[in-house]
Structures are given as structure tokens and as C-alpha cells.
Design a protein around this motif. Structure first.
Motif, PDB file in Angstrom:
ATOM      1  N   UNK A 208       0.864  -1.171   0.000  1.00  0.00           N
ATOM      2  CA  UNK A 208       0.000   0.000   0.000  1.00  0.00           C
ATOM      3  C   UNK A 208       0.907   1.229   0.000  1.00  0.00           C
ATOM      4  N   UNK A 209       0.729   2.080  -0.996  1.00  0.00           N
ATOM      5  CA  UNK A 209       1.523   3.305  -1.109  1.00  0.00           C
ATOM      6  C   UNK A 209       0.645   4.465  -0.643  1.00  0.00           C
ATOM      7  N   UNK A 210       1.169   5.267   0.279  1.00  0.00           N
ATOM      8  CA  UNK A 210       0.340   6.351   0.831  1.00  0.00           C
ATOM      9  C   UNK A 210       1.041   7.703   0.641  1.00  0.00           C
ATOM     10  N   UNK A 211       0.383   8.576  -0.097  1.00  0.00           N
ATOM     11  CA  UNK A 211       0.904   9.929  -0.307  1.00  0.00           C
ATOM     12  C   UNK A 211       0.203  10.932   0.597  1.00  0.00           C
ATOM     13  N   UNK A 212       0.236  12.182   0.183  1.00  0.00           N
ATOM     14  CA  UNK A 212      -0.319  13.250   1.033  1.00  0.00           C
ATOM     15  C   UNK A 212      -1.794  13.523   0.708  1.00  0.00           C
TER      16      UNK A 212
ATOM     17  N   UNK B 153       0.010  -3.343  -6.272  1.00  0.00           N
ATOM     18  CA  UNK B 153      -0.033  -2.234  -5.294  1.00  0.00           C
ATOM     19  C   UNK B 153      -1.415  -1.610  -5.236  1.00  0.00           C
ATOM     20  N   UNK B 154      -1.656  -0.910  -4.161  1.00  0.00           N
ATOM     21  CA  UNK B 154      -2.793   0.004  -4.085  1.00  0.00           C
ATOM     22  C   UNK B 154      -2.207   1.347  -3.671  1.00  0.00           C
ATOM     23  N   UNK B 155      -2.646   2.408  -4.336  1.00  0.00           N
ATOM     24  CA  UNK B 155      -2.093   3.738  -4.065  1.00  0.00           C
ATOM     25  C   UNK B 155      -3.207   4.639  -3.556  1.00  0.00           C
ATOM     26  N   UNK B 156      -2.946   5.287  -2.428  1.00  0.00           N
ATOM     27  CA  UNK B 156      -3.943   6.217  -1.896  1.00  0.00           C
ATOM     28  C   UNK B 156      -3.232   7.374  -1.201  1.00  0.00           C
TER      29      UNK B 156
ATOM     30  N   UNK C  49       6.585  13.796   4.190  1.00  0.00           N
ATOM     31  CA  UNK C  49       6.349  14.177   5.587  1.00  0.00           C
ATOM     32  C   UNK C  49       4.904  14.006   6.049  1.00  0.00           C
ATOM     33  N   UNK C  50       3.945  14.366   5.197  1.00  0.00           N
ATOM     34  CA  UNK C  50       2.549  14.304   5.668  1.00  0.00           C
ATOM     35  C   UNK C  50       2.149  12.868   5.981  1.00  0.00           C
ATOM     36  N   UNK C  51       2.528  11.950   5.089  1.00  0.00           N
ATOM     37  CA  UNK C  51       2.204  10.539   5.353  1.00  0.00           C
ATOM     38  C   UNK C  51       2.960  10.058   6.598  1.00  0.00           C
TER      39      UNK C  51
END
Ligand code: URA
Length: 272
Positions: free
Chosen positions: A112-116, A152-155, A197-199
Motif C-alpha cells: 500500500x503506497x500512501x501519499x499526502x 499495489x494500491x495507491x492512496x 512528511x505528511x504521510x
């Protein structure tokens, strides 16, 4: 319809209810479903045919069929979360968004990829990481045999675009947090890659910066989590590309320990 399918749909509806009502699965009545007669005959004929001609067709073989059903169940739950996100008005970001951006990827992701949060391109399309940073992210993932199409799942931490791409405010993050939690509960990723940073701050509840904590593993609800630089930061500062690649190699090594043949799930890779 088979008893298994009826039970699957029943459980799916109950799980979906749990995600949003706070109920637990044991609150629901246990039902002993029965096969519809015609279907069980058809299944019998199919399995007989498989035994006779020695085929092991995933579409008709009962074990892979069950695996497929689990994926369908997860996909339906993820879609349900996306529908709830689309209706959300819990923070001010709903007033300026064009589209909600719930996330994209496979229903049983390794990673799981987590951005801002979504930017302008994502707000327009409803899909995460489709702008320049997204194209770089796809290349970074491809370098370690990962992609949104395959494994992957990106959110993002927040599912609506903050105006002028500002950092999401604490109250916006808080209002959105239950959606990410529900997504993680359903997706059950083997590892998490946190971008920027936010993640990092919101997942690990820390104020320490990405420059200090990148490339290290943390335990996030029993899932190994590694934070690395956000692709937007790499676009602004080329010197971060080297440490970012080192982080990705560390991430790949751990993923290989957990899922030794994970690279075989990378099929369409590169064509994202
Ligand atoms: N940056 C993010 O953090 N998320 C996106 O979806 C796009 C850019």
C-alpha cells in the motif's frame, strides 16, 4: 447460486455495515445457506469434467475460484469505501473539490503506497498520482517490480484536494482518517510505503522529518512501514534521488523476505 456464494454476499454486506456502523461481525445472525439445486448439479458436472480430462482450470477449480471470490469481495468493499468517500462532507475540502480521490490498485495488494493528498490533476481525474509526481512514482515502483496494475494500491492521507496544494490541516486529516483505516483493514497489505512528511507524520504520529526517518522500518498495525521522499520532493531536488533509490532497495529486500516470489506478480509492469 451456491451456498458459498450466498454466504459470501451476506458476509460482504455485513462487513461493509461494520466498516461504517461500528458493529462487529458477531452482531449478525449466522445463517446456514444451501446450494440452489440446479447450480450444484452444474458444479458437479464441471468438476466431473475436470476430473475426467485432467484439467486444472482456475475458472472451474474450486480452490482458485474461492481465491477469486475473496478478491471480488475485497474489491466490492473497496468500492463501497470509495462511494462513502464520494459522499463525504466532513471537512471543508468537500467545498472546493471536483472529484474525490479514493485510491487505485489491486484488491489484494502486496504494497500500500500512501501519499499526502490529491493535486490538480488528481482532482480532475479522480485518480491518485497521475500528474508529474505520479509518473515518477510509477517509475520508482517499476524499478522494484511494483505497479498499481499488478500488486499495489495507491492512496493518500486525505482524499480531496487541499486548495493550492497546501498541506492538509490536522482537522482535515482527522476527518478523513477512518477512510484510510477502513481501506487498510480491507486491503491487508504486506507492506506500506509512506511518501513524504505528511504521510510519515500522520501514520506514525511523529514530528520528526522525512530526512531523519527515511529508509527505516516501523511497525504500523503489525505491517512493516518504510517512509521515503515524496516524488514531488525528488522533482524539486535531484540530490534526493540517490537516497530515495537506497530506500527502495531496502524496501524490496524486506518484501522479498516476506513474499519471496513477489516479482512474479509484476505482469503488466511499466505500462501503467
Ligand atoms: N501527491 C500526492 O501526495 N498524492 C497524489 O495523489 C498526487 C500528488
Amino acid at each position: 447460486m451456491t451456498a458459498q456464494e450466498k454466504s459470501l454476499i451476506y458476509n460482504l454486506l455485513n462487513k461493509s455495515d461494520c466498516l461504517f456502523s461500528g458493529k462487529i461481525l458477531s452482531d449478525f445472525e449466522q445463517i446456514d445457506f444451501k446450494d440452489d439445486v440446479e447450480f450444484s448439479n452444474a458444479e458437479q458436472i464441471k468438476s466431473q469434467a475436470n476430473t475426467e480430462n485432467g484439467t486444472n482450470n482456475p475458472a472451474t477449480n474450486s480452490k482458485p475460484y474461492f481465491k477469486q471470490s475473496q478478491d471480488i469481495e475485497q474489491a466490492a468493499l473497496i468500492k463501497n469505501i470509495a462511494l462513502s468517500i464520494a459522499q463525504c462532507t466532513s471537512c471543508v475540502l468537500c467545498k472546493t473539490r471536483i472529484n474525490t480521490v479514493p485510491g487505485i490498485g489491486v484488491a489484494s495488494p502486496l504494497v500500500l503506497v500512501i501519499g499526502e493528498g490529491p493535486g490538480a490533476d488528481e482532482d480532475k481525474t479522480g485518480e491518485p498520482f497521475v500528474g508529474k509526481a505520479g509518473q515518477l512514482l510509477d517509475k520508482m515502483l517499476a524499478a522494484i517490480q511494483l505497479s498499481r496494475k499488478d500488486n499495489c494500491f495507491i492512496t493518500n492521507i486525505v482524499k480531496c484536494r487541499p486548495p493550492a496544494n497546501r498541506t492538509p490541516l490536522p482537522e482535515e486529516v482527522q476527518a478523513c482518517a477512518h477512510f484510510l483505516k477502513a481501506q487498510i483493514d480491507v486491503l491487508k497489505p504486506k507492506m506500506i510505503l509512506a511518501l513524504g512528511n505528511t504521510a510519515l507524520h500522520n501514520l506514525l504520529n511523529t514530528n520528526a522529518g522525512i530526512k531523519k526517518l527515511h529508509g527505516k522500518f516501523f511497525n504500523y498495525q503489525n505491517i512493516p512501514l518504510l517512509a521515503t521522499f515524496h516524488p514531488s520532493a525528488l522533482l524539486r531536488d535531484e540530490s534526493l534521488k540517490r537516497p530515495s533509490w537506497e530506500d527502495l532497495k531496502i524496501f524490496r529486500s524486506r518484501l522479498l523476505e516476506i513474499v519471496p516470489n513477489y516479482q512474479s506478480s509484476y505482469l503488466n509492469g511499466g505500462s501503467t
